[in-house]
Design a protein around this motif. Structure first.
Motif, short mmCIF file in Angstrom:
data_model
loop_
_atom_site.label_atom_id
_atom_site.label_comp_id
_atom_site.label_asym_id
_atom_site.label_seq_id
_atom_site.Cartn_x
_atom_site.Cartn_y
_atom_site.Cartn_z
N ILE A 67 0.84 -1.20 0.00
CA ILE A 67 0.00 0.00 0.00
C ILE A 67 0.88 1.25 0.00
N ASP A 68 0.46 2.26 -0.70
CA ASP A 68 1.14 3.55 -0.73
C ASP A 68 0.30 4.48 0.15
N LEU A 69 0.75 4.69 1.38
CA LEU A 69 -0.01 5.48 2.36
C LEU A 69 0.54 6.89 2.46
N ARG A 70 -0.36 7.85 2.53
CA ARG A 70 -0.04 9.26 2.80
C ARG A 70 -1.00 9.75 3.86
N ILE A 71 -0.50 10.59 4.76
CA ILE A 71 -1.33 11.09 5.85
C ILE A 71 -1.31 12.60 5.86
N ALA A 72 -2.49 13.20 5.97
CA ALA A 72 -2.60 14.65 6.15
C ALA A 72 -2.92 14.89 7.62
N PHE A 73 -2.08 15.68 8.29
CA PHE A 73 -2.31 16.08 9.68
C PHE A 73 -3.12 17.36 9.62
N SER A 76 -5.77 22.98 13.90
CA SER A 76 -6.50 24.24 14.02
C SER A 76 -5.82 25.37 13.23
N ARG A 77 -4.53 25.25 12.96
CA ARG A 77 -3.80 26.29 12.22
C ARG A 77 -3.59 25.97 10.75
N SER A 78 -3.32 24.69 10.47
CA SER A 78 -3.00 24.32 9.09
C SER A 78 -3.13 22.82 8.90
N THR A 79 -2.94 22.40 7.66
CA THR A 79 -2.89 20.99 7.29
C THR A 79 -1.54 20.71 6.65
N VAL A 80 -0.89 19.63 7.09
CA VAL A 80 0.42 19.26 6.53
C VAL A 80 0.35 17.81 6.08
N ASN A 81 0.84 17.55 4.87
CA ASN A 81 0.87 16.19 4.32
C ASN A 81 2.24 15.57 4.54
N THR A 82 2.24 14.28 4.86
CA THR A 82 3.50 13.59 5.14
C THR A 82 4.24 13.14 3.90
N GLY A 83 3.55 12.94 2.83
CA GLY A 83 4.17 12.27 1.70
C GLY A 83 4.08 10.76 1.95
N HIS A 84 4.78 9.98 1.17
CA HIS A 84 4.73 8.52 1.26
C HIS A 84 5.23 8.04 2.63
N VAL A 85 4.41 7.25 3.31
CA VAL A 85 4.76 6.72 4.63
C VAL A 85 5.32 5.31 4.45
N GLY A 96 -1.80 -7.17 12.75
CA GLY A 96 -1.57 -7.12 14.19
C GLY A 96 -0.34 -6.33 14.63
N ALA A 97 0.35 -5.71 13.70
CA ALA A 97 1.59 -4.99 14.03
C ALA A 97 1.34 -3.50 14.25
N THR A 98 2.25 -2.88 15.00
CA THR A 98 2.25 -1.43 15.19
C THR A 98 3.57 -0.90 14.67
N ASP A 99 3.48 0.06 13.77
CA ASP A 99 4.67 0.66 13.16
C ASP A 99 4.83 2.09 13.65
N MET A 100 6.08 2.47 13.95
CA MET A 100 6.36 3.81 14.46
C MET A 100 7.03 4.65 13.37
N PHE A 101 6.56 5.89 13.23
CA PHE A 101 7.13 6.83 12.27
C PHE A 101 7.30 8.18 12.95
N ASP A 102 8.40 8.87 12.67
CA ASP A 102 8.62 10.23 13.13
C ASP A 102 8.44 11.16 11.94
N PHE A 103 7.54 12.12 12.08
CA PHE A 103 7.33 13.14 11.05
C PHE A 103 7.76 14.47 11.63
N TYR A 104 8.67 15.17 10.95
CA TYR A 104 9.11 16.50 11.36
C TYR A 104 8.47 17.49 10.40
N MET A 105 7.59 18.33 10.94
CA MET A 105 6.87 19.25 10.07
C MET A 105 6.42 20.48 10.85
N ALA A 106 5.83 21.40 10.15
CA ALA A 106 5.34 22.63 10.77
C ALA A 106 4.26 22.30 11.79
N ASP A 107 4.15 23.15 12.79
CA ASP A 107 3.13 22.99 13.82
C ASP A 107 1.76 23.24 13.21
N VAL A 108 0.88 22.26 13.29
CA VAL A 108 -0.46 22.40 12.73
C VAL A 108 -1.44 22.98 13.75
#
Length: 172
Positions: A67-73, A76-85, A96-108
């Motif tokens: 799967i090609d997943l993208r997430i929009a955060f 209250s201030r803005s929306t930021v897209n992660t790009g391909h996760v 049944g798995a949990t995957d951890m990702f760090d996204f560095y982006m503007a404060d939303v």
């Protein structure tokens, strides 16, 4: 040793003017590099880390390999897209798995919803997403309360799914 072709040419033409030109050129390049590094540091220092744990449902056929997943955060201030996760070299989003990702982006601002969008023809069922925003003590939980599958094939699920902290799955 020649760093720039222009410097080698100038040094070869005249020793005194070549040195002066070289010094001016190096100072200019150094200033540009310093400004570039400062702008990168400022951009990174204003970015906030969103540590995100994505859990896949523990049910047959809930996991995915392609799967090609993208997430929009959405905040209250803005929306930021992660790009391909994706974590390179790792099989993400397994049953049944949990995957951890760090996204560095503007404060939303106050994080209100996440909008997941998928591509590639595969199905995946996200159970919930837990987000720790840097500087905030408590995490935010975003549940897929209806366990809506995500897929580009409309007979299997939805291509977009919006999950909000206070409930309310909205599929598109």
């Amino acid at each position: 040793c020649c760093i720039f072709a222009e410097v080698c040419f100038a040094v070869g033409s005249s020793q005194s003017t070549g040195k002066q030109w070289y010094q001016r050129r190096v100072r200019g390049v150094t200033k540009m590099r310093v400004l570039f590094i400062v702008s990168i540091v400022l951009a990174v220092s204003s970015a906030i880390r969103y540590r995100t744990y994505i859990s896949t449902l523990d049910r047959k056929h809930a996991g995915t390999d392609s799967i090609d997943l993208r997430i929009a955060f959405i905040g209250s201030r803005s929306t930021v897209n992660t790009g391909h996760v994706d974590k390179k070299g790792r099989d993400d989003f397994e049953r049944g798995a949990t995957d951890m990702f760090d996204f560095y982006m503007a404060d939303v601002g106050q994080l209100e919803c996440l909008e997941l969008t998928v591509a590639n023809n595969d199905m995946w069922i996200m159970q919930h997403i837990l987000v720790y925003k840097e500087g905030r003590t408590l995490p935010q939980l975003f549940r897929n309360t209806k366990l809506t599958p995500l897929s580009t094939d409309s007979s299997e699920g939805v291509r977009k799914l919006r999950v909000c902290e206070h409930g309310g799955d909205m599929s598109k």
